[in-house]
Scaffold this motif. Sequence first.
Motif, PDB file in Angstrom:
ATOM      1  N   THR A  65       0.819  -1.214   0.000  1.00 33.83           N
ATOM      2  CA  THR A  65       0.000   0.000   0.000  1.00 33.83           C
ATOM      3  C   THR A  65       0.853   1.265   0.000  1.00 33.83           C
ATOM      4  N   GLY A  99      -7.219   8.987  -2.089  1.00 33.70           N
ATOM      5  CA  GLY A  99      -8.286   9.917  -2.425  1.00 33.70           C
ATOM      6  C   GLY A  99      -8.495   9.987  -3.920  1.00 33.70           C
ATOM      7  N   GLU A 100      -9.763  10.113  -4.324  1.00 32.93           N
ATOM      8  CA  GLU A 100     -10.063  10.128  -5.751  1.00 32.93           C
ATOM      9  C   GLU A 100      -9.503  11.342  -6.468  1.00 32.93           C
ATOM     10  N   ASP A 101      -9.251  12.422  -5.715  1.00 32.81           N
ATOM     11  CA  ASP A 101      -8.763  13.648  -6.343  1.00 32.81           C
ATOM     12  C   ASP A 101      -7.254  13.638  -6.561  1.00 32.81           C
ATOM     13  N   ASN A 118      -6.595   0.304  -7.638  1.00 33.30           N
ATOM     14  CA  ASN A 118      -7.884   0.826  -7.183  1.00 33.30           C
ATOM     15  C   ASN A 118      -7.889   1.019  -5.672  1.00 33.30           C
ATOM     16  N   ASN A 119      -7.288   0.079  -4.949  1.00 30.25           N
ATOM     17  CA  ASN A 119      -7.202   0.230  -3.496  1.00 30.25           C
ATOM     18  C   ASN A 119      -6.324   1.418  -3.120  1.00 30.25           C
ATOM     19  N   GLN A 172      -5.790   4.095  -4.982  1.00 29.40           N
ATOM     20  CA  GLN A 172      -6.503   5.317  -5.322  1.00 29.40           C
ATOM     21  C   GLN A 172      -7.510   5.673  -4.234  1.00 29.40           C
ATOM     22  N   GLU A 173      -8.185   4.650  -3.706  1.00 31.94           N
ATOM     23  CA  GLU A 173      -9.152   4.896  -2.635  1.00 31.94           C
ATOM     24  C   GLU A 173      -8.459   5.374  -1.369  1.00 31.94           C
ATOM     25  N   LEU A 174      -7.282   4.795  -1.081  1.00 31.16           N
ATOM     26  CA  LEU A 174      -6.533   5.191   0.105  1.00 31.16           C
ATOM     27  C   LEU A 174      -6.069   6.636   0.025  1.00 31.16           C
ATOM     28  N   ASP A 198      -2.782  -3.168  -5.538  1.00 33.48           N
ATOM     29  CA  ASP A 198      -3.914  -2.924  -6.422  1.00 33.48           C
ATOM     30  C   ASP A 198      -4.124  -1.424  -6.576  1.00 33.48           C
TER      31      ASP A 198
END
Length: 817
Positions: free
Chosen positions: A470, A526-528, A519-520, A522-524, A517
């Motif tokens: 991560t 932040g989407e911005d 996507n994980n 990006q979520e951690l 991953d």
Amino acid sequence: MKYIYVSLIFLLPIIGLSQESKLTGKVIDKSQNFPLEYATISILNPTTNELVEGGVTNTKGEFSLKVEKGTYNVKIEYISFESKTFNNLDLSKNKDLGTIKLGIKADSLDEVVVTAETTTVDVRLDKKIYNIGKDLTTSGATISDALANVPSVTVDVDGAINLRGNNNVRILINGKPSAIAGFGSTDVLQQLPAEAIEKVEVITSPSARYDAEGSAGILNIVLKRDKTLGFNGSVRANIGTPLNNGINVNANARTDRFNFFTNIGYTQRQPPGNAVFENNYFEDTSQFDRIFERRDYDRDRENFNVNIGSTYFFNDTTEVTVSYFNRMGDDSDLTNNDTERFINGDLASQTIRVENELEEEMTHQFAVNFEKRYDSEGHRLTADFQYAIDDEKTTNLIEENEVFLAPELIAQDDIVENNDQTDLLIQADYVRPMGDAQFEAGFRGNYENEVTDFRLNTLDQNGQLVFDDTISNVFDYNENVTAVYSQYGNKIGKFSFLLGLRYEHTQLKGKTTPYGDINNIQELLGEDVDLNFDNNFSGFFPTVNLNFEIGEDENITLGYNRRINRPRGWFVNPFPSRSSRTNIFQGNPSLNPAFSNAFDLGYLKRFDKLLTLNGSVYYQRETDSFERIQEETGQTTSDGIPIIRSIPINLSSNERYGAEIGVLYNPTDWWRLNGSFNYFKFISDGQFNGRDFGAENESFFGRFSSKIDLPWKVQWQTNAFYRGPRENAQTKTDPIASLDLAFSKDFLNDNATISLNVRDLFNSRKRQQFTVTDEFTSNSEFQWRERQITMTVVYRFNQNKRQSRGGNQDYGDDGGY
């Protein structure tokens, strides 16, 4: 007592002027008609042959000296050239000797006794030039130490370089970005020896020929190289405590067609440091109300650097220089952190954290410089190609143990970071003088790629080291800058000007590849947060430099320039890197470049040979300026400690204005004084995440230097420095005062010098800060390096003590190393 250093600057008396005549002329090479820079002019008493006045020629071979009216002998000297003497010269009125041609000696190189020193500051239309070679306190020191003694420049206790209180300063080597300066990082400047420096150009109002990067301005470090016929050089060795050992060999061999030069150096330094931090948390922001840390830094720095090259002279006007630079660094840092945590005043936990960091670095730089001179007045074409590679590998093993409660291992990190960087520079410059006017045009392409591979193994709940995908990632970053410029200057009577326009296109491109991953991740984050970005922007950067000569020794200058501050790779890397479990730094890929407009009004007055006064007032407005802030992440460690992150942001604006004054005063032939004082104020405003980070701050710094010639060829130099308090949006920094001492003694017919210097005599260079946020307050004290004592021995062969270089025709902006 803390204001003594600054106050001394304003206590220098002004001596009345005598009835004088002016002696002028120009010295050139008889065979090639090239101007001879640093040729020595000695005005002697015709009866006793004692020196009355002396000086040296400038880059055009010209000189101008003042002396009391009378009859004198005048001697013109240049190392490896035959001297010329004018006996019983009548100087009852101004005298122009015209063009003086010196021929090369037929025999081997003999020592020329230079009895006069150059002025330590030379003020040009767009810069001030400081001669580093005459500073005794830099003997055995680093380039970073030498810069700390340059007026207008300050170097923080952790090596950060500031110009007029602004840390966005561009560092150039011989007028170009270079791996020798560490690709824009100041870390390398703390490794390389100060003896490599010929002079430092402080460019606060850069002309269009320079990069637009650096809102504070430019520091151009000009390195030594000799073009004198024959074989000459020097050997320098130093030993110090704490450990500061090194040896440096500088050699040069010149024939009619070839010039070979090399500089080889090895250093080992062990500068100990220490720090104290005390954090107090407000209610309900932490399970602990107070955390106290003590840190000790044990460092071992080994550095080997070699520069080798050759110039081939096709004819009297055309030459090409090929050079290779290599630096190998092997560093280790051992940091011990003793942390105590309190609840309601009672000790609740105590941990010992040990960080063992090893760093290996290898830098290569290959450079080719071509120069074609069309006449002796400066009409020339130069072209440069430079390619550099830097490979750096860092490993950091971190262990933290609980020692107050049941002893146990509570954290362990194993960090491996590989950083590979390449840099390609292509440049061409054309200069065409036209009488008093001059036209210039040029092109520069600077293309950088940096790949950072960051891997973290950390302790899991089962007490095993596991790979953390991560955090681990690869960041590929490109900064490509393409620029063209043109400028025109002229002199009309007492008024001269230099007008320029530079166009730069910049591409900042970054790609982040996580090991986990995406996507994980990006979520951690932040989407911005943009893991892949490609930002392109272009701009025109005008420059204006004006000069008006009030008199022969008095002038006023006015400068305007537009500048840019581009974010470096680590400022835009979105993945957090941590210096501890509780403190992380995270880049901001949305960070925009900052642009500034700056004005500088300067004044220079020379009072005979005794006193030189120069000063300026300046104003700068920067938009989208950078600011590093601290905030809580909302996360805690496994033992409940809040995790705090630092992140750079764009503030809406930053206004900065100030004034500086410098004084050079020689009360006698054996005593030289100089001092400077700089006051500045800045006002910033802006918000981030709903919090106001605006701030208003004013501060100042001053330095004073005294150099005395004692009997038996002993010199004594004292440097004093004081910086006033500072403040930004969150942090107040206390003032700092320090004192350096140095002594030197010549022996072996002035071919050798031994010196002893003490940097930070009172061990007072410590940064003390107080930070306030909505969640906590922090008191800290940091000392990067303790008091240093160094002894240095220099032996010169076929080279005079004060002859720092000879035969260079133009070496200020584009010379080789």
